[in-house]
Design an enzyme around this catalytic site. Structure first.
Site, short mmCIF file in Angstrom:
data_model
loop_
_atom_site.label_atom_id
_atom_site.label_comp_id
_atom_site.label_asym_id
_atom_site.label_seq_id
_atom_site.Cartn_x
_atom_site.Cartn_y
_atom_site.Cartn_z
N GLY A 46 -3.33 5.39 -3.00
CA GLY A 46 -2.21 6.08 -3.23
C GLY A 46 -1.23 5.38 -3.24
O GLY A 46 -0.98 4.41 -2.31
N GLN A 51 7.65 3.26 -1.96
CA GLN A 51 6.91 1.99 -1.78
C GLN A 51 7.04 0.75 -2.79
O GLN A 51 6.79 -0.32 -2.27
CB GLN A 51 5.33 2.23 -1.64
CG GLN A 51 4.90 3.18 -0.45
CD GLN A 51 3.43 3.54 -0.34
OE1 GLN A 51 2.84 4.31 -0.93
NE2 GLN A 51 2.80 2.69 0.55
N CYS A 104 -1.89 1.95 5.52
CA CYS A 104 -0.67 2.17 4.23
C CYS A 104 -0.49 0.74 3.80
O CYS A 104 -0.14 -0.18 4.29
CB CYS A 104 0.40 2.86 4.92
SG CYS A 104 1.99 2.86 4.07
N LEU A 105 -0.27 0.77 2.56
CA LEU A 105 0.15 -0.41 1.93
C LEU A 105 1.57 -1.20 2.27
O LEU A 105 1.71 -2.21 2.17
CB LEU A 105 0.05 -0.14 0.17
CG LEU A 105 -1.17 0.05 -0.39
CD1 LEU A 105 -0.91 0.50 -1.84
CD2 LEU A 105 -2.37 -0.94 -0.20
N HIS A 146 -0.14 12.19 3.01
CA HIS A 146 0.34 10.94 3.25
C HIS A 146 1.37 10.26 2.04
O HIS A 146 2.43 9.91 2.75
CB HIS A 146 -0.97 9.76 3.25
CG HIS A 146 -0.45 8.58 3.59
ND1 HIS A 146 -0.66 7.70 4.59
CD2 HIS A 146 0.30 7.63 2.77
CE1 HIS A 146 -0.14 6.58 4.80
NE2 HIS A 146 0.45 6.29 3.50
N GLU A 147 1.18 10.52 0.91
CA GLU A 147 2.01 10.02 -0.09
C GLU A 147 3.15 10.90 -0.13
O GLU A 147 4.38 10.51 -0.41
CB GLU A 147 1.34 10.20 -1.55
CG GLU A 147 -0.02 9.24 -1.74
CD GLU A 147 0.39 7.82 -1.01
OE1 GLU A 147 1.50 7.32 -1.25
OE2 GLU A 147 -0.69 7.23 -0.48
N HIS A 150 5.78 9.93 2.24
CA HIS A 150 6.48 8.88 1.91
C HIS A 150 7.99 9.37 1.15
O HIS A 150 8.82 8.66 1.08
CB HIS A 150 5.77 7.94 1.01
CG HIS A 150 5.10 7.02 1.60
ND1 HIS A 150 5.60 5.94 2.35
CD2 HIS A 150 3.94 6.69 1.52
CE1 HIS A 150 4.63 5.20 2.99
NE2 HIS A 150 3.32 5.63 2.45
#
Length: 177
Positions: A46, A51, A104-105, A146-147, A150
């Protein structure tokens, strides 16, 4: 299409509430396409626009049924499904919650245990501006939560009950979102 840089703290875009998308413009379509390419290059499950340093309410999720961390690879995975959601909202959450590991990225090398709703109902728009609604459960519900966090400037470390750093050679890390 282009691969965009995935930002990390202390980039302020990660901590700001993202702006609603008013129209699906060519710029938004380009952002979506770039996010897909960036997610595949990362790789992850995701990605949210903040991000890639864009304060817009856009997320993408790519989910293959059976890809859950606890799922043993006894059967081949089904092809992944790509979800693009503009202005996503969680309209309903189950009372039942579950603890799970997240990565997380934007926080490479860190993993945390986070409590999330087991099921959620998501509403928003697809990449063409059509209404989007999805009832998600399990791993897919976790990724969406999670997304969407953000988009509100919330990182998984803000919700984690425990956080740890993985050594580069460690395996078993959850897929990054």
């Amino acid at each position: 299409m282009a691969i965009r840089e995935i930002v990390t703290p202390p980039n302020p875009t990660l901590r700001a509430r993202a702006r609603a998308v008013r129209a699906i413009t060519p710029e938004i379509v380009e952002l979506i396409d770039d996010m897909i390419e960036t997610l595949h290059a990362a790789p992850g499950v995701g990605l949210a626009a903040p991000q890639v340093d864009v304060s817009q309410r856009v997320i993408i999720v790519e989910y293959a049924e059976g890809s859950e961390p606890e799922h043993e690879a006894q059967e081949p995975l089904k092809p992944p499904k790509l979800y693009v959601v503009v202005n996503p909202e969680i309209r309903r959450r189950s009372r039942q919650t579950v603890l799970g590991n997240e990565a997380c990225l934007s926080l490479p090398g860190y993993v945390g245990e986070v409590e999330r709703a087991e099921q959620v109902t998501i509403r928003g728009l697809d990449r063409y501006g059509n209404d989007f609604k999805l009832k998600a459960k399990g791993w897919l519900a976790r990724i969406f939560q999670h997304e969407i966090d953000h988009l509100d400037g919330v990182l998984f470390i803000d919700r984690a009950t425990e956080i740890w750093r993985l050594e580069p050679e460690q395996e078993g890390a959850p897929a990054a979102a």
